[in-house]
Write a protein that holds these residues in place. Structure first.
Motif, PDB file in Angstrom:
ATOM      1  N   VAL A  96     -14.159  31.018  26.120  1.00 20.66           N
ATOM      2  CA  VAL A  96     -14.401  29.654  25.657  1.00 20.66           C
ATOM      3  C   VAL A  96     -13.804  28.700  26.677  1.00 20.66           C
ATOM      4  O   VAL A  96     -12.700  28.936  27.167  1.00 20.66           O
ATOM      5  N   VAL A  97     -14.533  27.626  26.992  1.00 22.31           N
ATOM      6  CA  VAL A  97     -14.023  26.612  27.907  1.00 22.31           C
ATOM      7  C   VAL A  97     -13.641  25.372  27.103  1.00 22.31           C
ATOM      8  O   VAL A  97     -14.456  24.844  26.347  1.00 22.31           O
ATOM      9  N   ALA A  98     -12.412  24.910  27.262  1.00 18.02           N
ATOM     10  CA  ALA A  98     -11.955  23.689  26.599  1.00 18.02           C
ATOM     11  C   ALA A  98     -12.148  22.508  27.535  1.00 18.02           C
ATOM     12  O   ALA A  98     -11.733  22.546  28.696  1.00 18.02           O
ATOM     13  N   LEU A  99     -12.784  21.446  27.006  1.00 16.79           N
ATOM     14  CA  LEU A  99     -13.083  20.252  27.792  1.00 16.79           C
ATOM     15  C   LEU A  99     -12.578  19.003  27.080  1.00 16.79           C
ATOM     16  O   LEU A  99     -12.638  18.918  25.849  1.00 16.79           O
ATOM     17  N   ARG A 120     -23.900  24.886  29.670  1.00 16.12           N
ATOM     18  CA  ARG A 120     -24.753  25.750  28.846  1.00 16.12           C
ATOM     19  C   ARG A 120     -25.868  26.373  29.681  1.00 16.12           C
ATOM     20  O   ARG A 120     -26.220  27.547  29.484  1.00 16.12           O
ATOM     21  N   GLU A 121     -26.419  25.592  30.591  1.00 12.99           N
ATOM     22  CA  GLU A 121     -27.533  26.078  31.411  1.00 12.99           C
ATOM     23  C   GLU A 121     -27.110  27.180  32.376  1.00 12.99           C
ATOM     24  O   GLU A 121     -27.904  28.050  32.713  1.00 12.99           O
ATOM     25  N   ARG A 122     -25.837  27.154  32.779  1.00  9.75           N
ATOM     26  CA  ARG A 122     -25.378  28.061  33.822  1.00  9.75           C
ATOM     27  C   ARG A 122     -24.546  29.235  33.327  1.00  9.75           C
ATOM     28  O   ARG A 122     -24.340  30.197  34.081  1.00  9.75           O
ATOM     29  N   THR A 123     -24.037  29.162  32.101  1.00 10.34           N
ATOM     30  CA  THR A 123     -23.166  30.227  31.598  1.00 10.34           C
ATOM     31  C   THR A 123     -23.454  30.499  30.122  1.00 10.34           C
ATOM     32  O   THR A 123     -24.149  29.726  29.458  1.00 10.34           O
ATOM     33  N   ASP A 124     -22.868  31.575  29.631  1.00 11.55           N
ATOM     34  CA  ASP A 124     -22.948  31.909  28.205  1.00 11.55           C
ATOM     35  C   ASP A 124     -21.647  31.568  27.480  1.00 11.55           C
ATOM     36  O   ASP A 124     -21.488  31.909  26.302  1.00 11.55           O
ATOM     37  N   ALA A 125     -20.726  30.932  28.166  1.00 12.76           N
ATOM     38  CA  ALA A 125     -19.426  30.627  27.565  1.00 12.76           C
ATOM     39  C   ALA A 125     -19.577  29.634  26.415  1.00 12.76           C
ATOM     40  O   ALA A 125     -20.463  28.772  26.418  1.00 12.76           O
ATOM     41  N   LEU A 126     -18.703  29.758  25.436  1.00  9.77           N
ATOM     42  CA  LEU A 126     -18.659  28.784  24.352  1.00  9.77           C
ATOM     43  C   LEU A 126     -17.870  27.561  24.812  1.00  9.77           C
ATOM     44  O   LEU A 126     -17.131  27.620  25.799  1.00  9.77           O
ATOM     45  N   VAL A 127     -18.018  26.460  24.081  1.00  6.92           N
ATOM     46  CA  VAL A 127     -17.375  25.205  24.467  1.00  6.92           C
ATOM     47  C   VAL A 127     -16.470  24.710  23.342  1.00  6.92           C
ATOM     48  O   VAL A 127     -16.880  24.640  22.184  1.00  6.92           O
ATOM     49  N   MET A 128     -15.228  24.375  23.703  1.00  7.64           N
ATOM     50  CA  MET A 128     -14.282  23.761  22.785  1.00  7.64           C
ATOM     51  C   MET A 128     -14.066  22.317  23.227  1.00  7.64           C
ATOM     52  O   MET A 128     -13.718  22.059  24.378  1.00  7.64           O
ATOM     53  N   ALA A 129     -14.300  21.379  22.322  1.00  2.48           N
ATOM     54  CA  ALA A 129     -14.170  19.961  22.634  1.00  2.48           C
ATOM     55  C   ALA A 129     -12.790  19.465  22.220  1.00  2.48           C
ATOM     56  O   ALA A 129     -12.427  19.512  21.043  1.00  2.48           O
ATOM     57  N   ASP A 130     -12.015  18.989  23.188  1.00  2.00           N
ATOM     58  CA  ASP A 130     -10.697  18.427  22.918  1.00  2.00           C
ATOM     59  C   ASP A 130     -10.860  16.934  22.649  1.00  2.00           C
ATOM     60  O   ASP A 130     -11.178  16.162  23.563  1.00  2.00           O
ATOM     61  N   CYS A 131     -10.632  16.525  21.401  1.00  2.00           N
ATOM     62  CA  CYS A 131     -10.959  15.170  20.960  1.00  2.00           C
ATOM     63  C   CYS A 131      -9.717  14.320  20.708  1.00  2.00           C
ATOM     64  O   CYS A 131      -8.654  14.826  20.362  1.00  2.00           O
TER      65      CYS A 131
END
Length: 229
Positions: A96-99, A120-131
């Motif tokens: 998972v990548v945190a952004l 998303r287009e380049r990897t299958d990693a999930l995304v964690m949004a730091d809000c």
């Protein structure tokens, strides 16, 4: 809505943030990997960690998911600030990548939405949004992020907090009410087991604790302050 199995595996669990700051004695990939493994043995459902070397070392040591980020700088957008950083985090082994999910300007000129889309287009990693705010949370949900976290709501570094600073439960409650079924993560100022339980009771999908578990300098200072008060 069908949730990713990794996201499902985190529900009701404790994610431990394993990070050391520049100049600190524990700032070494092998040390961070050992600490991450110790947290896994204690029941952590995932590890959140910073820096390419730490991500790679920890990924090789634990069997639970690794949430990776790359901090660069200290102001503005510094948590995985560009697409280049995000791709490097994936290449280091993060599941998972945190952004940073705020609408602040990013060094590469991309918006948060553009960064997520390209990732998303380049990897299958999930995304964690730091809000930081409810608007950030809405933006993250609109972008289809897998995990949406209250990470930045206090808008100050974890090491600048005290034991009495608690998690942002009002923001958490608003987010979980507005977006039932979305994996809303409580992160920030979760210093005690009571804080973690309060976050779960407030509707958090999972809870992240870092300083209160893996930052002995802060923990020691809390004990020192207590006995001197």
């Amino acid at each position: 809505m069908s949730l990713n199995p990794l996201v499902q595996s985190l529900k009701g669990g404790l994610i431990v943030s394993v990070q050391a700051y520049p100049g600190e004695p524990l700032r070494h990939p092998e040390t961070m990997a050992q600490m991450a493994r110790a947290c896994e043995l204690g029941g952590a459902v995932a590890i959140r960690c910073q820096g390419l070397s730490d991500i790679a070392a920890i990924k090789g040591r634990v069997e639970i998911p690794v949430i990776g980020l790359w901090k660069e700088g200290h102001e503005g957008v510094y948590i995985t600030p560009t697409l280049r950083h995000a791709l490097a985090v994936v290449n280091a082994g993060a599941d998972v990548v945190a952004l940073d999910a705020t609408d602040r300007a990013r060094p590469d000129g991309r918006t948060f939405a553009e960064t997520v889309r390209s990732l998303r287009e380049r990897t299958d990693a999930l995304v964690m949004a730091d809000c930081m705010t409810m608007d950030d949370i809405r933006r993250a949900v609109a972008c289809g992020c897998d995990l949406v976290s209250t990470t930045l709501s206090h808008n100050k570094a974890a090491i600048d907090t005290t034991l009495d600073d608690g998690p942002d439960l009002p923001l958490l409650r608003q987010a979980t009410t507005e977006f039932p079924g979305i994996a809303i993560i409580c992160e920030g100022h979760v210093h005690t087991p009571a804080d973690a339980k309060a976050a779960i009771d407030a509707g958090a999908w999972a809870v992240v604790s870092g300083t209160g578990i893996t930052h002995p300098t802060s923990i020691t200072s809390w004990f020192k302050a207590a006995i001197e008060s």
